[in-house]
Design a protein around this motif. Sequence first.
Motif, PDB file in Angstrom:
ATOM      1  N   GLU A  49      12.244   2.216  25.035  1.00  0.00           N
ATOM      2  CA  GLU A  49      13.009   2.481  24.067  1.00  0.00           C
ATOM      3  C   GLU A  49      12.882   4.158  23.637  1.00  0.00           C
ATOM      4  O   GLU A  49      13.880   4.452  23.319  1.00  0.00           O
ATOM      5  CB  GLU A  49      13.303   1.740  22.983  1.00  0.00           C
ATOM      6  N   HIS A  50      11.697   4.516  23.507  1.00  0.00           N
ATOM      7  CA  HIS A  50      11.506   5.736  23.216  1.00  0.00           C
ATOM      8  C   HIS A  50      11.763   6.939  24.242  1.00  0.00           C
ATOM      9  O   HIS A  50      11.973   7.728  24.059  1.00  0.00           O
ATOM     10  CB  HIS A  50       9.974   6.120  22.647  1.00  0.00           C
ATOM     11  N   LEU A  51      11.499   6.472  25.597  1.00  0.00           N
ATOM     12  CA  LEU A  51      11.821   6.986  26.741  1.00  0.00           C
ATOM     13  C   LEU A  51      12.838   7.238  27.342  1.00  0.00           C
ATOM     14  O   LEU A  51      13.398   8.224  27.952  1.00  0.00           O
ATOM     15  CB  LEU A  51      10.700   6.669  27.817  1.00  0.00           C
ATOM     16  N   ARG A  52      13.787   6.286  26.965  1.00  0.00           N
ATOM     17  CA  ARG A  52      15.345   6.057  27.519  1.00  0.00           C
ATOM     18  C   ARG A  52      16.015   7.414  27.393  1.00  0.00           C
ATOM     19  O   ARG A  52      16.847   7.791  28.268  1.00  0.00           O
ATOM     20  CB  ARG A  52      15.935   4.832  26.896  1.00  0.00           C
ATOM     21  N   PRO A  53      16.138   8.008  26.073  1.00  0.00           N
ATOM     22  CA  PRO A  53      16.720   9.159  25.928  1.00  0.00           C
ATOM     23  C   PRO A  53      16.487  10.338  27.024  1.00  0.00           C
ATOM     24  O   PRO A  53      17.377  10.944  27.361  1.00  0.00           O
ATOM     25  CB  PRO A  53      16.823   9.512  24.467  1.00  0.00           C
ATOM     26  N   TYR A  54      15.118  10.312  27.108  1.00  0.00           N
ATOM     27  CA  TYR A  54      14.653  11.603  28.146  1.00  0.00           C
ATOM     28  C   TYR A  54      15.068  11.236  29.617  1.00  0.00           C
ATOM     29  O   TYR A  54      15.231  12.124  30.151  1.00  0.00           O
ATOM     30  CB  TYR A  54      13.210  11.526  27.837  1.00  0.00           C
ATOM     31  N   VAL A  55      15.265   9.891  29.842  1.00  0.00           N
ATOM     32  CA  VAL A  55      15.869   9.828  31.201  1.00  0.00           C
ATOM     33  C   VAL A  55      17.159  10.244  31.435  1.00  0.00           C
ATOM     34  O   VAL A  55      17.547  10.828  32.512  1.00  0.00           O
ATOM     35  CB  VAL A  55      15.753   8.055  31.514  1.00  0.00           C
ATOM     36  N   GLU A  56      18.139   9.872  30.280  1.00  0.00           N
ATOM     37  CA  GLU A  56      19.483  10.151  30.354  1.00  0.00           C
ATOM     38  C   GLU A  56      19.590  11.961  30.344  1.00  0.00           C
ATOM     39  O   GLU A  56      20.560  12.329  31.031  1.00  0.00           O
ATOM     40  CB  GLU A  56      19.976   9.794  29.143  1.00  0.00           C
ATOM     41  N   LYS A  57      18.622  12.541  29.611  1.00  0.00           N
ATOM     42  CA  LYS A  57      18.508  14.037  29.600  1.00  0.00           C
ATOM     43  C   LYS A  57      18.184  14.573  30.902  1.00  0.00           C
ATOM     44  O   LYS A  57      18.777  15.471  31.570  1.00  0.00           O
ATOM     45  CB  LYS A  57      17.627  14.596  28.489  1.00  0.00           C
ATOM     46  N   ALA A 102      18.732  13.237  33.715  1.00  0.00           N
ATOM     47  CA  ALA A 102      19.671  13.037  34.828  1.00  0.00           C
ATOM     48  C   ALA A 102      20.777  13.967  34.886  1.00  0.00           C
ATOM     49  O   ALA A 102      21.507  14.138  35.900  1.00  0.00           O
ATOM     50  CB  ALA A 102      20.279  11.545  34.677  1.00  0.00           C
ATOM     51  N   ASP A 103      20.715  14.811  33.839  1.00  0.00           N
ATOM     52  CA  ASP A 103      21.631  16.051  33.748  1.00  0.00           C
ATOM     53  C   ASP A 103      21.732  16.830  34.781  1.00  0.00           C
ATOM     54  O   ASP A 103      20.597  17.277  35.295  1.00  0.00           O
ATOM     55  CB  ASP A 103      21.458  16.861  32.312  1.00  0.00           C
ATOM     56  N   VAL A 104      22.714  17.232  35.368  1.00  0.00           N
ATOM     57  CA  VAL A 104      22.582  17.925  36.703  1.00  0.00           C
ATOM     58  C   VAL A 104      22.217  19.214  36.699  1.00  0.00           C
ATOM     59  O   VAL A 104      21.969  20.069  37.301  1.00  0.00           O
ATOM     60  CB  VAL A 104      24.261  17.836  37.440  1.00  0.00           C
ATOM     61  N   ARG A 126       5.713  10.131  33.954  1.00  0.00           N
ATOM     62  CA  ARG A 126       6.497  10.593  35.008  1.00  0.00           C
ATOM     63  C   ARG A 126       6.931   9.513  36.123  1.00  0.00           C
ATOM     64  O   ARG A 126       8.394   9.598  36.371  1.00  0.00           O
ATOM     65  CB  ARG A 126       5.585  11.562  36.071  1.00  0.00           C
ATOM     66  N   SER A 127       6.234   8.345  36.183  1.00  0.00           N
ATOM     67  CA  SER A 127       6.519   7.220  36.976  1.00  0.00           C
ATOM     68  C   SER A 127       7.868   6.349  36.357  1.00  0.00           C
ATOM     69  O   SER A 127       8.493   6.091  36.859  1.00  0.00           O
ATOM     70  CB  SER A 127       5.357   6.293  36.994  1.00  0.00           C
ATOM     71  N   PHE A 128       7.744   6.478  34.983  1.00  0.00           N
ATOM     72  CA  PHE A 128       8.966   5.826  34.588  1.00  0.00           C
ATOM     73  C   PHE A 128      10.141   6.400  34.497  1.00  0.00           C
ATOM     74  O   PHE A 128      11.272   5.796  34.907  1.00  0.00           O
ATOM     75  CB  PHE A 128       8.503   5.885  32.652  1.00  0.00           C
ATOM     76  N   LEU A 129      10.254   7.899  34.413  1.00  0.00           N
ATOM     77  CA  LEU A 129      11.225   8.492  34.883  1.00  0.00           C
ATOM     78  C   LEU A 129      11.835   8.588  36.166  1.00  0.00           C
ATOM     79  O   LEU A 129      13.005   8.358  36.403  1.00  0.00           O
ATOM     80  CB  LEU A 129      10.839  10.177  34.482  1.00  0.00           C
ATOM     81  N   VAL A 130      11.041   8.651  37.128  1.00  0.00           N
ATOM     82  CA  VAL A 130      11.292   8.263  38.342  1.00  0.00           C
ATOM     83  C   VAL A 130      11.958   7.124  38.812  1.00  0.00           C
ATOM     84  O   VAL A 130      12.792   6.852  39.560  1.00  0.00           O
ATOM     85  CB  VAL A 130      10.023   8.700  39.324  1.00  0.00           C
ATOM     86  N   ASN A 131      11.235   5.934  38.311  1.00  0.00           N
ATOM     87  CA  ASN A 131      11.695   4.544  38.599  1.00  0.00           C
ATOM     88  C   ASN A 131      12.819   4.093  37.791  1.00  0.00           C
ATOM     89  O   ASN A 131      13.534   3.400  38.193  1.00  0.00           O
ATOM     90  CB  ASN A 131      10.504   3.804  38.091  1.00  0.00           C
ATOM     91  N   ASN A 132      13.246   5.279  37.079  1.00  0.00           N
ATOM     92  CA  ASN A 132      14.590   5.072  36.430  1.00  0.00           C
ATOM     93  C   ASN A 132      15.674   5.855  36.839  1.00  0.00           C
ATOM     94  O   ASN A 132      16.762   6.391  36.034  1.00  0.00           O
ATOM     95  CB  ASN A 132      14.473   5.019  34.698  1.00  0.00           C
ATOM     96  N   GLY A 133      15.278   6.430  37.962  1.00  0.00           N
ATOM     97  CA  GLY A 133      16.518   6.932  38.967  1.00  0.00           C
ATOM     98  C   GLY A 133      16.323   8.639  38.682  1.00  0.00           C
ATOM     99  O   GLY A 133      17.237   9.014  39.327  1.00  0.00           O
ATOM    100  N   ILE A 134      15.370   9.113  38.201  1.00  0.00           N
ATOM    101  CA  ILE A 134      15.409  10.696  38.210  1.00  0.00           C
ATOM    102  C   ILE A 134      14.566  10.836  39.615  1.00  0.00           C
ATOM    103  O   ILE A 134      13.485  10.592  39.985  1.00  0.00           O
ATOM    104  CB  ILE A 134      14.364  11.153  36.885  1.00  0.00           C
ATOM    105  N   PRO A 135      15.104  11.941  40.370  1.00  0.00           N
ATOM    106  CA  PRO A 135      14.415  12.401  41.657  1.00  0.00           C
ATOM    107  C   PRO A 135      12.860  12.715  41.624  1.00  0.00           C
ATOM    108  O   PRO A 135      12.720  13.490  40.666  1.00  0.00           O
ATOM    109  CB  PRO A 135      15.352  13.586  41.949  1.00  0.00           C
ATOM    110  N   GLU A 136      12.343  12.138  42.319  1.00  0.00           N
ATOM    111  CA  GLU A 136      10.741  12.398  42.452  1.00  0.00           C
ATOM    112  C   GLU A 136      10.458  13.820  42.385  1.00  0.00           C
ATOM    113  O   GLU A 136       9.595  14.488  41.827  1.00  0.00           O
ATOM    114  CB  GLU A 136      10.011  11.655  43.462  1.00  0.00           C
TER     115      GLU A 136
END
Length: 237
Positions: free
Chosen positions: A115-123, A125-127, A159-169
């Motif tokens: 829940e603390h990392l989710r906002p950073y995943v969304e950010k 993902a910004d093109v 890093r793995s959390f971000l990648v596993n949630n859709g951010i390009p490796e």
Amino acid sequence: MTKQLKLSALLVALLASTAFAEDLYDTTATKGLADRPGYTADQPTNNISRNNYGECWRTTYFDKATQGAVECGDATAAVVEQPRYTTETSREEFSIPAAVLFGFDKSTLRPQASEHLRPYVEKAADVNITKVTVIGHTDSIGSDKYNDALSLRRANTVRSFLVNNGIPESKVYAEGRGKREARMTAQCEQQVAKLGRVSAAKKRQALIACIEPDRRVNIVFEGVVEKERRVRVEGGK
């Protein structure tokens, strides 16, 4: 009688001549067109009259301060503001306390860490974001080698959390800085020294609690942003 007839005829001729002159130099011809006041205009076309050099013919009604035509060189072309867009590099850095992500001396995410990392995943993902760097930091307890390894493991976990949630490796990088940027050490050691006669275990726990801000994970977002600036353009071009 004859003189009166001649006088009447002369008067009629004079009036006719005056009417003809007024018609010849009507308000359109002398004042110019409605949208180009101050210039003479050709009768058949209503275009501004010009001489052999292409110059406009002004009339006594011309007032440059309030009127005039741009093509005659008397009025100033309209100056308008138009947007121009440029791209600039952007950089934002956020710090997350390690305590909300990991247990002490651990590199496995706590259950509530997502829940603390989710906002950073969304950010991320910004093109417009082109690079994300995850930086792990530790406190000053332990050796440089140990802390370097621990901080890198934590950075790679995030890093793995971000990648596993859709951010390009290829977009996400991990870096461990160990205790090289610890800031609380001297201040906390002074505070622990003021505890007086307490056990070494209590002093250690007090130190660990005091230097907690040094245990953190920073996430750096780099990218491009489009900036708009207004420029003054003559003639709106």
